[in-house]
Design a protein around this motif. Structure first.
Motif, short mmCIF file in Angstrom:
data_model
loop_
_atom_site.label_atom_id
_atom_site.label_comp_id
_atom_site.label_asym_id
_atom_site.label_seq_id
_atom_site.Cartn_x
_atom_site.Cartn_y
_atom_site.Cartn_z
N VAL A 98 0.84 -1.21 0.00
CA VAL A 98 0.00 0.00 0.00
C VAL A 98 0.87 1.25 0.00
CG1 VAL A 98 -1.65 1.34 1.38
CG2 VAL A 98 -2.03 -1.09 1.01
N LEU A 99 1.92 1.27 0.81
CA LEU A 99 2.82 2.43 0.83
C LEU A 99 3.52 2.63 -0.51
CD1 LEU A 99 4.40 2.16 4.40
CD2 LEU A 99 2.69 3.82 3.60
N CYS A 100 3.91 1.54 -1.16
CA CYS A 100 4.51 1.64 -2.49
C CYS A 100 3.51 2.21 -3.48
CB CYS A 100 5.00 0.26 -2.95
SG CYS A 100 5.67 0.26 -4.62
N TRP A 101 2.29 1.71 -3.43
CA TRP A 101 1.25 2.21 -4.33
C TRP A 101 0.99 3.70 -4.08
CZ3 TRP A 101 -3.82 3.84 -3.04
CH2 TRP A 101 -4.62 4.11 -4.14
N LEU A 102 0.94 4.10 -2.82
CA LEU A 102 0.71 5.51 -2.50
C LEU A 102 1.88 6.39 -2.98
CD1 LEU A 102 -0.83 5.30 1.08
CD2 LEU A 102 -1.97 6.05 -1.03
N ALA A 103 3.10 5.89 -2.82
CA ALA A 103 4.27 6.66 -3.24
C ALA A 103 4.29 6.88 -4.75
CB ALA A 103 5.55 5.97 -2.78
N TYR A 104 3.79 5.91 -5.50
CA TYR A 104 3.81 5.99 -6.97
C TYR A 104 2.41 6.17 -7.55
CZ TYR A 104 8.71 4.68 -7.10
OH TYR A 104 10.07 4.66 -6.96
N LYS A 105 1.46 6.64 -6.77
CA LYS A 105 0.07 6.74 -7.23
C LYS A 105 -0.06 7.55 -8.50
CE LYS A 105 -4.67 7.62 -6.01
NZ LYS A 105 -5.01 7.54 -7.38
N GLN A 106 0.58 8.70 -8.58
CA GLN A 106 0.48 9.51 -9.79
C GLN A 106 1.05 8.78 -11.00
OE1 GLN A 106 2.48 13.07 -8.54
NE2 GLN A 106 0.59 14.02 -7.79
N HIS A 107 2.09 8.01 -10.79
CA HIS A 107 2.68 7.25 -11.89
C HIS A 107 1.77 6.09 -12.30
CE1 HIS A 107 6.36 9.53 -11.63
NE2 HIS A 107 6.34 9.35 -10.31
N PHE A 108 1.12 5.46 -11.32
CA PHE A 108 0.15 4.42 -11.65
C PHE A 108 -1.00 5.01 -12.46
CE2 PHE A 108 2.05 1.87 -8.21
CZ PHE A 108 2.10 0.64 -8.82
N ASP A 109 -1.44 6.21 -12.12
CA ASP A 109 -2.54 6.86 -12.84
C ASP A 109 -2.14 7.20 -14.28
OD1 ASP A 109 -4.02 6.67 -10.53
OD2 ASP A 109 -3.70 8.77 -9.94
N GLU A 110 -0.89 7.53 -14.51
CA GLU A 110 -0.40 7.91 -15.84
C GLU A 110 -0.04 6.72 -16.72
OE1 GLU A 110 0.01 11.04 -17.26
OE2 GLU A 110 -1.07 11.83 -15.52
N GLU A 111 0.16 5.56 -16.12
CA GLU A 111 0.61 4.37 -16.87
C GLU A 111 -0.50 3.85 -17.77
OE1 GLU A 111 2.56 1.74 -18.65
OE2 GLU A 111 3.69 2.74 -17.07
N PRO A 112 -0.27 3.82 -19.11
CA PRO A 112 -1.32 3.35 -20.02
C PRO A 112 -1.40 1.82 -20.12
CG PRO A 112 0.58 4.09 -21.27
CD PRO A 112 0.88 4.36 -19.82
N GLU A 113 -0.32 1.13 -19.79
CA GLU A 113 -0.26 -0.32 -19.96
C GLU A 113 -0.61 -1.04 -18.65
OE1 GLU A 113 -0.10 -3.72 -21.84
OE2 GLU A 113 0.33 -1.85 -22.90
N PRO A 114 -1.74 -1.77 -18.61
CA PRO A 114 -2.11 -2.46 -17.37
C PRO A 114 -1.08 -3.50 -16.92
CG PRO A 114 -3.94 -2.46 -18.93
CD PRO A 114 -2.74 -1.91 -19.64
N ALA A 115 -0.38 -4.13 -17.85
CA ALA A 115 0.61 -5.15 -17.49
C ALA A 115 1.76 -4.55 -16.70
CB ALA A 115 1.13 -5.84 -18.75
N ASN A 116 2.13 -3.32 -16.98
CA ASN A 116 3.20 -2.68 -16.21
C ASN A 116 2.77 -2.39 -14.78
OD1 ASN A 116 4.83 -2.78 -18.44
ND2 ASN A 116 4.57 -0.64 -18.98
N LYS A 117 1.51 -2.02 -14.60
CA LYS A 117 0.99 -1.80 -13.26
C LYS A 117 0.99 -3.11 -12.47
CE LYS A 117 -2.21 1.82 -14.72
NZ LYS A 117 -3.62 2.23 -14.74
#
Length: 127
Positions: A98-117
């Motif tokens: 969860v902390l990793c996801w929160l730290a990179y939340k904006q990057h997760f939102d910008e990522e177009p490829e679901p496989a990379n997420k």
């Protein structure tokens, strides 16, 4: 600590618009190696019970106590102690993710490829 740092380095390499994007597998390997080192250092008092595999391996090997005798943190091995260790490890892994996801939340939102997420938190086939 293990999941937070390990998944953090993968997120840094896999997600677009991060400074480490496309850093390569060597960056991921070095990052995961440092994550394991940090996890062992943090879990030293417990006898380096960094994940359930370590705990179950010690039980299978016939351990009679868990912990670090030099620090006076030993606990007799019982069903309750094994479940407590594994439960704490799983809760720690969830918090780290969860902390990793929160730290990179904006990057997760910008990522177009679901496989990379998905690849930040799990492995999958190359094809």
């Amino acid at each position: 600590m293990l999941v937070l740092l390990g998944c953090g380095v993968v997120a840094n390499v896999a997600l677009v618009r991060t400074k480490g994007f496309n850093g390569g597998f060597l960056m991921v390997n070095i990052g995961w190696g440092l994550a394991v080192f940090a996890g062992v250092v943090v879990s030293y008092a417990s006898g380096a019970h960094i994940n359930p595999a370590v705990t179950l391996g010690l039980v299978a090997n016939g351990a009679t106590e868990f912990g670090n005798a030099a620090m006076g943190t030993t606990v007799a091995v019982s069903f309750l102690s094994v479940i407590t260790y594994i439960g704490a490890q799983l809760i720690g892994a969830i918090i780290g993710a969860v902390l990793c996801w929160l730290a990179y939340k904006q990057h997760f939102d910008e990522e177009p490829e679901p496989a990379n997420k998905l690849g930040v938190f799990s492995t999958g086939p190359a094809i």
